[in-house]
Design an enzyme around this catalytic site. Sequence first.
Site, PDB file in Angstrom:
ATOM      1  N   LYS A 154      83.334   0.596  76.806  1.00  0.00           N
ATOM      2  CA  LYS A 154      82.711   1.901  77.058  1.00  0.00           C
ATOM      3  C   LYS A 154      81.462   1.963  76.192  1.00  0.00           C
ATOM      4  O   LYS A 154      81.518   2.352  75.033  1.00  0.00           O
ATOM      5  CB  LYS A 154      83.694   3.014  76.691  1.00  0.00           C
ATOM      6  CG  LYS A 154      83.528   4.328  77.434  1.00  0.00           C
ATOM      7  CD  LYS A 154      82.161   4.950  77.349  1.00  0.00           C
ATOM      8  CE  LYS A 154      81.865   5.688  76.065  1.00  0.00           C
ATOM      9  NZ  LYS A 154      80.463   6.185  76.013  1.00  0.00           N
ATOM     10  N   GLY A 207      80.447   3.355  65.611  1.00  0.00           N
ATOM     11  CA  GLY A 207      79.662   4.570  65.822  1.00  0.00           C
ATOM     12  C   GLY A 207      79.663   5.418  64.572  1.00  0.00           C
ATOM     13  O   GLY A 207      79.795   4.898  63.460  1.00  0.00           O
ATOM     14  N   SER A 208      79.554   6.713  64.773  1.00  0.00           N
ATOM     15  CA  SER A 208      79.392   7.611  63.631  1.00  0.00           C
ATOM     16  C   SER A 208      80.738   7.868  62.943  1.00  0.00           C
ATOM     17  O   SER A 208      81.797   7.799  63.569  1.00  0.00           O
ATOM     18  CB  SER A 208      78.801   8.941  64.104  1.00  0.00           C
ATOM     19  OG  SER A 208      79.666   9.540  65.043  1.00  0.00           O
ATOM     20  N   THR A 209      80.680   8.205  61.680  1.00  0.00           N
ATOM     21  CA  THR A 209      81.891   8.519  60.920  1.00  0.00           C
ATOM     22  C   THR A 209      82.561   9.764  61.496  1.00  0.00           C
ATOM     23  O   THR A 209      83.793   9.842  61.567  1.00  0.00           O
ATOM     24  CB  THR A 209      81.538   8.677  59.431  1.00  0.00           C
ATOM     25  OG1 THR A 209      81.065   7.407  58.956  1.00  0.00           O
ATOM     26  CG2 THR A 209      82.745   9.085  58.599  1.00  0.00           C
ATOM     27  N   VAL A 211      82.734  10.859  64.661  1.00  0.00           N
ATOM     28  CA  VAL A 211      83.539  10.511  65.846  1.00  0.00           C
ATOM     29  C   VAL A 211      84.703   9.619  65.433  1.00  0.00           C
ATOM     30  O   VAL A 211      85.816   9.765  65.929  1.00  0.00           O
ATOM     31  CB  VAL A 211      82.664   9.856  66.940  1.00  0.00           C
ATOM     32  CG1 VAL A 211      83.532   9.322  68.080  1.00  0.00           C
ATOM     33  CG2 VAL A 211      81.647  10.858  67.483  1.00  0.00           C
ATOM     34  N   GLY A 212      84.478   8.713  64.478  1.00  0.00           N
ATOM     35  CA  GLY A 212      85.555   7.841  64.001  1.00  0.00           C
ATOM     36  C   GLY A 212      86.745   8.644  63.490  1.00  0.00           C
ATOM     37  O   GLY A 212      87.904   8.297  63.748  1.00  0.00           O
ATOM     38  N   GLU A 229      84.124   0.745  62.797  1.00  0.00           N
ATOM     39  CA  GLU A 229      82.906   0.349  62.074  1.00  0.00           C
ATOM     40  C   GLU A 229      82.002   1.563  62.102  1.00  0.00           C
ATOM     41  O   GLU A 229      81.519   1.961  63.163  1.00  0.00           O
ATOM     42  CB  GLU A 229      82.224  -0.841  62.765  1.00  0.00           C
ATOM     43  CG  GLU A 229      83.030  -2.118  62.754  1.00  0.00           C
ATOM     44  CD  GLU A 229      83.182  -2.722  61.361  1.00  0.00           C
ATOM     45  OE1 GLU A 229      82.522  -2.258  60.406  1.00  0.00           O
ATOM     46  OE2 GLU A 229      83.991  -3.649  61.236  1.00  0.00           O
ATOM     47  N   GLU A 355      73.354   9.484  56.020  1.00  0.00           N
ATOM     48  CA  GLU A 355      72.754   8.400  56.786  1.00  0.00           C
ATOM     49  C   GLU A 355      71.666   8.985  57.678  1.00  0.00           C
ATOM     50  O   GLU A 355      71.953   9.777  58.570  1.00  0.00           O
ATOM     51  CB  GLU A 355      73.839   7.733  57.633  1.00  0.00           C
ATOM     52  CG  GLU A 355      73.325   6.560  58.417  1.00  0.00           C
ATOM     53  CD  GLU A 355      74.459   5.853  59.148  1.00  0.00           C
ATOM     54  OE1 GLU A 355      75.228   6.539  59.839  1.00  0.00           O
ATOM     55  OE2 GLU A 355      74.557   4.624  59.021  1.00  0.00           O
TER      56      GLU A 355
HETATM   57  P1  NAP Z   1      78.591   8.105  68.169  1.00  0.00           P
HETATM   58  O1  NAP Z   1      78.124   9.419  68.653  1.00  0.00           O
HETATM   59  O2  NAP Z   1      79.710   8.064  67.223  1.00  0.00           O
HETATM   60  O3  NAP Z   1      78.944   7.278  69.509  1.00  0.00           O
HETATM   61  C1  NAP Z   1      79.449   5.993  69.499  1.00  0.00           C
HETATM   62  C2  NAP Z   1      80.217   5.745  70.761  1.00  0.00           C
HETATM   63  O4  NAP Z   1      81.342   6.611  70.803  1.00  0.00           O
HETATM   64  C3  NAP Z   1      79.437   6.033  72.047  1.00  0.00           C
HETATM   65  O5  NAP Z   1      79.824   5.110  73.030  1.00  0.00           O
HETATM   66  C4  NAP Z   1      79.903   7.428  72.409  1.00  0.00           C
HETATM   67  O6  NAP Z   1      79.762   7.709  73.784  1.00  0.00           O
HETATM   68  C5  NAP Z   1      81.346   7.342  72.011  1.00  0.00           C
HETATM   69  N1  NAP Z   1      81.986   8.625  71.739  1.00  0.00           N
HETATM   70  C6  NAP Z   1      81.436   9.765  71.265  1.00  0.00           C
HETATM   71  N2  NAP Z   1      82.371  10.729  71.164  1.00  0.00           N
HETATM   72  C7  NAP Z   1      83.541  10.194  71.580  1.00  0.00           C
HETATM   73  C8  NAP Z   1      84.877  10.686  71.715  1.00  0.00           C
HETATM   74  N3  NAP Z   1      85.195  11.946  71.388  1.00  0.00           N
HETATM   75  N4  NAP Z   1      85.831   9.855  72.191  1.00  0.00           N
HETATM   76  C9  NAP Z   1      85.537   8.586  72.524  1.00  0.00           C
HETATM   77  N5  NAP Z   1      84.289   8.050  72.422  1.00  0.00           N
HETATM   78  C10 NAP Z   1      83.310   8.850  71.948  1.00  0.00           C
HETATM   79  O7  NAP Z   1      77.493   7.240  67.471  1.00  0.00           O
HETATM   80  P2  NAP Z   1      76.069   6.827  68.031  1.00  0.00           P
HETATM   81  O8  NAP Z   1      75.297   8.104  68.054  1.00  0.00           O
HETATM   82  O9  NAP Z   1      76.184   6.064  69.270  1.00  0.00           O
HETATM   83  O10 NAP Z   1      75.576   5.747  66.915  1.00  0.00           O
HETATM   84  C11 NAP Z   1      75.048   6.091  65.670  1.00  0.00           C
HETATM   85  C12 NAP Z   1      76.080   6.033  64.548  1.00  0.00           C
HETATM   86  O11 NAP Z   1      76.893   4.865  64.643  1.00  0.00           O
HETATM   87  C13 NAP Z   1      75.493   5.960  63.158  1.00  0.00           C
HETATM   88  O12 NAP Z   1      76.124   6.858  62.316  1.00  0.00           O
HETATM   89  C14 NAP Z   1      75.751   4.519  62.673  1.00  0.00           C
HETATM   90  O13 NAP Z   1      75.886   4.306  61.340  1.00  0.00           O
HETATM   91  C15 NAP Z   1      76.992   4.173  63.366  1.00  0.00           C
HETATM   92  N6  NAP Z   1      77.052   2.726  63.579  1.00  0.00           N
HETATM   93  C16 NAP Z   1      77.882   1.967  62.783  1.00  0.00           C
HETATM   94  C17 NAP Z   1      77.934   0.589  62.924  1.00  0.00           C
HETATM   95  C18 NAP Z   1      78.853  -0.270  62.108  1.00  0.00           C
HETATM   96  O14 NAP Z   1      79.011  -1.441  62.405  1.00  0.00           O
HETATM   97  N7  NAP Z   1      79.491   0.238  61.068  1.00  0.00           N
HETATM   98  C19 NAP Z   1      77.150  -0.032  63.882  1.00  0.00           C
HETATM   99  C20 NAP Z   1      76.329   0.758  64.662  1.00  0.00           C
HETATM  100  C21 NAP Z   1      76.290   2.123  64.491  1.00  0.00           C
HETATM  101  P3  NAP Z   1      78.477   8.497  74.378  1.00  0.00           P
HETATM  102  O15 NAP Z   1      77.388   8.375  73.394  1.00  0.00           O
HETATM  103  O16 NAP Z   1      78.228   7.803  75.659  1.00  0.00           O
HETATM  104  O17 NAP Z   1      78.917   9.919  74.591  1.00  0.00           O
END
Ligand code: NAP
Length: 452
Positions: A154, A207-209, A211-212, A229, A355
């Site tokens: 996804k 993704g973000s902390t 959502v994690g 991650e 961040e």
């Molecule tokens: P995000 O909003 O957390 O989204 C990440 C993924 O999760 C997307 O595919 C998103 O889908 C999905 N998602 C969002 N809400 C969800 C839910 N309730 N249930 C299931 N899936 C859900 O993060 P982002 O805006 O894409 O990325 C930026 C963040 O990711 C930053 O904080 C960054 O530090 C972190 N990140 C961490 C790493 C690592 O390796 N530690 C690597 C890359 C990024 P949609 O966006 O399609 O809605």
Amino acid sequence: MSNLILRNPATEDVIAELPHATVEEMDAAIAKAAAAGEAWRRVTPVDRTRLLRRFADTVGAHAEELAELETRNMGMPIGSARWCANAVADTLHYFAGAVEKHTGSTIPVAGGVDMTFHEPLGVVGLITPWNFPMLMASWKVGPALAAGNTAILKPAEITPLTSLRLGELALEAGIPEGVLQVVVGPGSSTGWRLVEHPLVRKVAFTGSTAVGKRLMQGCAEQIKRLTLELGGKSANIVFADADLDRAAAAAPGAVFDNSGQDCCSRSRVLVQRSVLDEFLEKFIAASAAWKVGDPMHPDTAMGPLVTANHLAAVRRYSDGLDTVFTGEAPSGPGYWHPIMIAVADDMEPAVCREEIFGPVAMVIPFDDEADAIRICNDSEYGLSGSVWTRDGSRALRVVRAMEAGTISVNSNSSVRYSTPFGGFKQSGLGREHSMHVLDHYTELKNVFIATE
Ligand code: NAP
Ligand code: MG
């Protein structure tokens, strides 16, 4: 729901329009993945290796196409996108080779024979972010399939194009139908279904902390396996005895690469106070040499941010920031943000703690080794970090004291498919890459056979 419209972040031109996958479509994909699982886990190890190698080679043969697609969809410079496309192929090759090497053990016990097996989990859900779309996909798809699971990827809705292409290339390479499916829908509904659905046995998330944390609560319902991650606010620690020329030459890449949209970004640059002015002068000179502009141009070092929304989010931190350097950036169209360097006296401002995920470096001076470690660890995150020094004992003392999972000395690099990658504290749970990650995609089964 209206269609998903994708824009090139460098030009704002519409590049694609596609429907959002619904929850019902996700359910159908999960059922298909479950049905495909029985045959996939029975593919012999050597044949699974062969299929994954063919997938890797097919990706390699399409590296240029994938790179151009990534650059048009998310805005990373074409040089970086080419590096990513080749890294995707290399990652798949590594996990192809791992299939026959993730072995169990025999354990001396009384009265019989004891052995362990690594069993596939079943259907796994892989949720990826927009910042390194195809690379993050490969980090999860590789081990998931190598371990004998079937997978649903996804991707973030704003950057799905290379993931969709990877799904097609897998089929082209002979990976059976249903083993890898790519479903593009909103995270909060379609993505969340992977958390809720009982046939999905594990969720791997980058993704973000914020959502994690939500996923961890959701997975608690079924004690669902989960790896995370998440974000970072990593420290690049420069001691006075370092090779300052090398440290300063590397520092822009450590924080402005991918426009700072990198979880490993060393966005806090900790510099020993006695060399602060000298280091800043070199750091600024190296940053000023960065070419910001058309990401399709091979000389471009930094492109735009990914979306107008994300640009607004970064500006909430950078507007009014008292900088010691602000670079040039195109005015638009496109979602441009200049490189910025600012100096903070302590960790208090939000720009030192949160961040930003944009091209903003916070330089924080420190007095001595203990002070550097204190500032480094004064963060809820702990993903990566670097230490620059010519004193080998100091380097070892400091890396052991740092609360971070992925550290480099006299280098700012973080990522190799053969070495573990992941975070301490709120930067995540579990590790990616290396043979360690396969433990997160399997259950350990113990079998005792009585012989007496
Ligand atoms: P995000 O909003 O957390 O989204 C990440 C993924 O999760 C997307 O595919 C998103 O889908 C999905 N998602 C969002 N809400 C969800 C839910 N309730 N249930 C299931 N899936 C859900 O993060 P982002 O805006 O894409 O990325 C930026 C963040 O990711 C930053 O904080 C960054 O530090 C972190 N990140 C961490 C790493 C690592 O390796 N530690 C690597 C890359 C990024 P949609 O966006 O399609 O809605
Ligand atoms: Mg988001």
